[in-house]
Enzyme design. Sequence first.
Site, mmCIF file in Angstrom:
data_model
loop_
_atom_site.group_PDB
_atom_site.id
_atom_site.type_symbol
_atom_site.label_atom_id
_atom_site.label_comp_id
_atom_site.label_asym_id
_atom_site.label_seq_id
_atom_site.Cartn_x
_atom_site.Cartn_y
_atom_site.Cartn_z
ATOM 1 N N ARG A 1 1.050 -1.235 -0.071
ATOM 2 C CA ARG A 1 0.095 0.074 -0.031
ATOM 3 C C ARG A 1 0.839 1.379 -0.040
ATOM 4 O O ARG A 1 1.881 1.411 1.000
ATOM 5 C CB ARG A 1 -0.973 -0.112 1.338
ATOM 6 C CG ARG A 1 -1.993 1.133 1.468
ATOM 7 C CD ARG A 1 -2.577 1.108 2.657
ATOM 8 N NE ARG A 1 -3.615 -0.031 2.758
ATOM 9 C CZ ARG A 1 -3.735 -0.552 3.710
ATOM 10 N NH1 ARG A 1 -3.475 -0.149 4.844
ATOM 11 N NH2 ARG A 1 -4.757 -1.732 3.856
ATOM 12 N N ARG B 1 -1.485 6.936 9.573
ATOM 13 C CA ARG B 1 -1.710 6.542 8.017
ATOM 14 C C ARG B 1 -1.793 7.665 7.323
ATOM 15 O O ARG B 1 -1.389 8.797 7.309
ATOM 16 C CB ARG B 1 -2.947 5.715 8.037
ATOM 17 C CG ARG B 1 -3.029 4.549 8.968
ATOM 18 C CD ARG B 1 -2.114 3.360 8.726
ATOM 19 N NE ARG B 1 -2.280 2.270 9.617
ATOM 20 C CZ ARG B 1 -3.204 1.303 9.253
ATOM 21 N NH1 ARG B 1 -4.019 1.367 8.256
ATOM 22 N NH2 ARG B 1 -3.201 0.303 10.350
ATOM 23 N N LYS C 1 -3.724 2.128 14.718
ATOM 24 C CA LYS C 1 -3.549 3.075 13.721
ATOM 25 C C LYS C 1 -4.076 4.608 14.296
ATOM 26 O O LYS C 1 -5.210 4.734 15.004
ATOM 27 C CB LYS C 1 -4.381 2.602 12.613
ATOM 28 C CG LYS C 1 -6.115 2.285 12.857
ATOM 29 C CD LYS C 1 -6.646 1.795 11.850
ATOM 30 C CE LYS C 1 -6.490 0.474 11.763
ATOM 31 N NZ LYS C 1 -7.301 -0.256 10.894
ATOM 32 N N LYS D 1 -5.517 8.010 12.318
ATOM 33 C CA LYS D 1 -5.931 8.493 10.774
ATOM 34 C C LYS D 1 -6.139 10.043 10.860
ATOM 35 O O LYS D 1 -7.156 10.516 11.893
ATOM 36 C CB LYS D 1 -7.180 7.747 10.246
ATOM 37 C CG LYS D 1 -6.779 6.253 10.075
ATOM 38 C CD LYS D 1 -7.891 5.576 9.715
ATOM 39 C CE LYS D 1 -7.566 4.080 9.187
ATOM 40 N NZ LYS D 1 -8.799 3.390 8.698
ATOM 41 N N CYS E 1 -14.863 -3.043 -0.182
ATOM 42 C CA CYS E 1 -13.557 -3.496 0.212
ATOM 43 C C CYS E 1 -13.159 -4.576 -0.799
ATOM 44 O O CYS E 1 -13.902 -5.373 -1.200
ATOM 45 C CB CYS E 1 -13.217 -3.843 1.579
ATOM 46 S SG CYS E 1 -14.121 -5.185 2.113
ATOM 47 N N CYS F 1 -7.870 -10.905 1.557
ATOM 48 C CA CYS F 1 -7.914 -10.293 2.976
ATOM 49 C C CYS F 1 -7.937 -11.274 3.898
ATOM 50 O O CYS F 1 -8.891 -12.138 4.005
ATOM 51 C CB CYS F 1 -8.976 -9.105 2.857
ATOM 52 S SG CYS F 1 -8.921 -8.376 4.509
ATOM 53 N N CYS G 1 -13.430 -0.884 6.460
ATOM 54 C CA CYS G 1 -12.535 -0.156 5.449
ATOM 55 C C CYS G 1 -13.202 0.600 4.341
ATOM 56 O O CYS G 1 -12.724 1.676 4.152
ATOM 57 C CB CYS G 1 -11.672 -1.145 4.820
ATOM 58 S SG CYS G 1 -10.370 -2.099 5.940
#
Length: 660
Positions: free
Chosen positions: A75, A144, A228, A230, A451, A457, A500
């Site tokens: 990514r 991120r 995470k 964001k 997603c 995944c 997501c």
Amino acid sequence: MVKSPISPVQKLSKVEGLKERSNFLREPVATELLEDTNCFTEDATQILKFHGSYQQDNRDNRVKGQEKDYQFMLRTRNPGGFIPPQLYLTLDRLAEEYGNGTLRATTRQGFQLHGILKKNLKAAIAAIIKSMGSTLGACGDLNRNVMTPPAPYKNRREYEYTWEYANNIADLLTPQTGAYYEIWLDGEKFISGEETREVKAARQSNGNGTLVHGKEEPLYGDRYMPRKFKCAVTVPGDNSVDLYSQDVSLVVITNAKGELQGFNVFAGGGLGRTHNKEETFPRMADPIGYVDAQDIYDLIKAIVATQRDYGDRANRRHARMKYLIEDWGVEKFRAKVEEYFGKPLTAFKELPPFKYKDFLGWNEQGDGKLFLGIPIENGRVKDEGNFKLRTALREIVQKFSLPIRLTPNQNLLFYEIDTAQKTEIQQILDRCGVQVDPNQIDPLVRYSMACPAMPTCGLAITESERIMPDLLDRVRALLKKVGLENEHFIVRMTGCPNGCARPYLAELGFVGSATESYQVWLGASPDQTRLSRAYMDRLHINELEAELEPIFVYFKQSRQPQESFGDFCDRVGFDAIRQFTVDYESEAVSPQSDTGLINEVVLPEASEIEMAAKIRRRINVRDDVYSRLKAEAARQGKPMTQLATEVIEAFLQANQSKSE
């Protein structure tokens, strides 16, 4: 100075220990990369995420008794969705050389490459770095990709400020460890852009305890963030970034001359959750206050330090900043941030209502040039039959060397287009079967997201991207059937509850809950300023029409003028929808048999093949049983087939136990 509250006796999660022992993200990735294997150990995969890669296996290729088909997803991290032309061409080449022949635009304005083998991972990452790109921090427990509206308006300075500050905040929060370049470029430091003087000064300034002394990572420390983190930067009224879903969202505030004054600050958003764990939930960000422009980097550091020091490092399901704010309350959180910041935040500035924007089609960017928004269904850049999107994008970049901005909704913008180039670009798109006129795109498709889910995944419970086109066709056919052929709304789907594709901000959201089954979420606003709520825990995909038809009929009959589907569901409430569904089904039951006692209950088969063919198995029940079953299914918020299957299964198991 603020002291960290982390107790030395607190039982930390396993991942916290892995981060601490990793020597700032070096091990065990560096050692295992040299080993002649096709995969990393579980410990190494946790650290590999920080470098922008997930280890996956293709579940379509699983064979019992054989090793998994391991491959890697890469990514990119590109603030504001910026993709320079040389980087795009490199990604396109890598997709062919090392990947599965496609690129995927993400919901955070990056690209993903799928299908890369371990032996090609280093070459792929090195090529990205040398083409003005990066994967560092695209995954893992740190900041991120920073999101912004993608629109390249040159006559609206507030949009330019979003790009500038997204870049600077991304630089401020980029990991400082040398591990990334040591592992993927053998120690060669490759600089893709120079940091501003203000960012460098902010990183070195300790303020009131925002830095961890004596560490290679002065802001993150050796454990980085609890989970995470964001961020997004937007302008008043523009919710193309889904600002309420972010840990931190900044809204640019300018004066009458268009000069930057400061930022409104939102904090505490996040959508990930876990099925059957009520302590996990999606949450909308709260307004925290206003900060002057010259103080924004110190404030960002203060928020990061608060989450770094007080976020839950024992329970990863409870580790996002949204839970810290939910547990503390906004006032306590603001007070702690102000301790690190060194002064109070000021009052939140008034804002206009936020609206969803996607910027598709041909547009003027305000300086005589054009930009072009190209829709990418579910973010998948591919060639398939007469539809050759990947070919078209490659040809346009090769011929015109145009910069790209990816959008938060998985689309792509070319900008800096001379008006003389428009005709030839349009000819390439037409030849490749790519429709860019937003008025010619089915709005259900235009405003949808899904997603990747199956087959790669590791978190996916069921399908998402691969069945979304068929699902939208079925929804469109159903709307046409009930007389709503011109209606549209936001539809989003994920293969698991992690969110997501941000399904909890969709007017109609599908969240994978079992094989071929989904939670159904209803009631978000069309501009993503209100969360949806779980309407049904498990809808088998075969029951889509049966469950949605009465809801759409109720919407048609009882909506207010110009009322959207999400606003309607929120206004009337789920009890009213369920009651209408029971009444509607009671009026639409199959004709009685000659005995007057027969109705049909449809029981789904479980195979993918039969799902595609929409095959159903039927059993007959008495009319009174059928009515009672409907009422009980409505009361429990379940499809009739699910309840009937559960009851029959329980009966059969009970009788089997007796016979044994």
